[in-house]
Design a protein around this motif. Structure first.
Motif, PDB file in Angstrom:
ATOM      1  N   ASP A 109       1.155  -1.398  -0.175  1.00 11.36           N
ATOM      2  CA  ASP A 109      -0.142   0.165   0.019  1.00 11.36           C
ATOM      3  C   ASP A 109       0.757   1.113  -0.113  1.00 11.36           C
ATOM      4  N   PRO A 110       1.068   1.944  -1.203  1.00  7.53           N
ATOM      5  CA  PRO A 110       2.348   3.062  -1.423  1.00  7.53           C
ATOM      6  C   PRO A 110       1.559   4.071  -0.217  1.00  7.53           C
ATOM      7  N   SER A 111       0.151   3.857  -0.177  1.00  6.56           N
ATOM      8  CA  SER A 111      -0.412   5.154   0.953  1.00  6.56           C
ATOM      9  C   SER A 111      -0.182   5.168   2.119  1.00  6.56           C
ATOM     10  N   LYS A 112       0.769   4.195   2.793  1.00  2.78           N
ATOM     11  CA  LYS A 112       1.094   3.736   3.900  1.00  2.78           C
ATOM     12  C   LYS A 112       2.603   3.258   4.047  1.00  2.78           C
ATOM     13  N   GLY A 118       0.527  -0.220   6.629  1.00  2.63           N
ATOM     14  CA  GLY A 118       1.573  -1.061   4.996  1.00  2.63           C
ATOM     15  C   GLY A 118       2.042  -2.223   5.161  1.00  2.63           C
ATOM     16  N   ASN A 121       4.327  -3.549   2.829  1.00  2.72           N
ATOM     17  CA  ASN A 121       5.027  -2.730   1.741  1.00  2.72           C
ATOM     18  C   ASN A 121       6.874  -3.317   2.303  1.00  2.72           C
TER      19      ASN A 121
END
Length: 252
Positions: A109-112, A118, A121
């Protein structure tokens, strides 16, 4: 006296080997994290980034996990098996461990950030488990995310390796699944009744492809696992095969 001395040496050597064996058995653990998806019915057991279909029908059951970027390795880890246990969290952990097969990818999740939601990630080593597997590790599923220890273990499967025929006459695709031993496949070759051995290329997940025209020929497969072991299934697919069928070969 000489025989007694030899016997003592043999006993000592055996004890030493057993000690080394015990040490080896207890080693190899790495740390990571785990969450769950779905509900107690299993949920979302269809398909995924490894190319498998219905995981229940294919024999994987609910003993599966989606792996984070660091573990998934662009699909090269598909089919590998892991032993997992909750670790160093007395509030949530219960004794015991589970064994799962890697069947899917947990996307980042690039937003977290990796330390705040994330979980999949990079560089995190994370397992997204089916809920029935997750609750075997914790006192309450409300734990949400838990620290775990994990290690690779041999896969134990029922029956032989399976080959599902997909694609079309111009580009044959073969899904290789139900692989025991190392579980993850590094190479597949196919041989028609009118050809020699033809190396296949990984299309995605555990789908392997060749552009050779093989319709109407009986097929044999050689499968190589990540530990270097190779299994050959001769004439496992009859000449009258059709797309959509699957066949059982030999096993590791």
């Amino acid at each position: 006296m000489a025989k007694i001395a030899i016997a003592i040496v043999c006993i000592a050597a055996t004890a030493l080997l057993m000690a080394f064996g015990a040490m080896a058995q207890g080693s190899g653990w790495e740390t990571g994290t785990a969450t769950f998806y779905g509900d107690m019915s299993g949920g979302e057991t269809m398909k995924g980034a490894c190319g498998y279909g219905d995981l229940i029908k294919q024999g994987y059951g609910l003993e599966t996990a989606a792996l984070s970027t660091a573990l998934f390795n662009n699909g090269l880890t598909c089919g590998a098996c892991y032993e997992i246990q909750c670790y160093n969290d007395p509030q949530w952990c219960v004794p015991g461990s589970i064994t799962i097969t890697a069947t899917n990818f947990c996307p980042p999740d690039p937003s977290k950030p990796s330390d705040n939601g994330g979980w999949c990630n990079a560089p995190r080593k994370h397992f997204d488990l089916s809920m029935p597997m997750f609750v075997k590790l914790v006192k309450d599923y409300h734990a949400g995310i838990i620290p775990v220890q994990y290690r690779r273990v041999p896969c134990v499967k029922k029956g032989g390796m399976r080959f599902e025929m997909k694609g079309n006459p111009n580009a044959i695709l073969v899904l290789v699944y139900n692989v025991a031993g190392a579980g993850d496949v590094t190479a597949v070759s196919v041989k028609g009744s009118n050809t020699g051995w033809i190396p296949m290329t990984r299309n995605w997940g555990e789908n392997w492809q060749t552009d050779q025209k093989l319709v109407g020929q009986s097929l044999s497969f050689q499968v190589t696992a990540s530990d270097g072991r190779k299994v050959e299934s001769d004439n496992v697919v009859p000449a009258n095969w059709n797309f959509g069928q699957n066949f059982e070969g030999n096993q590791f």
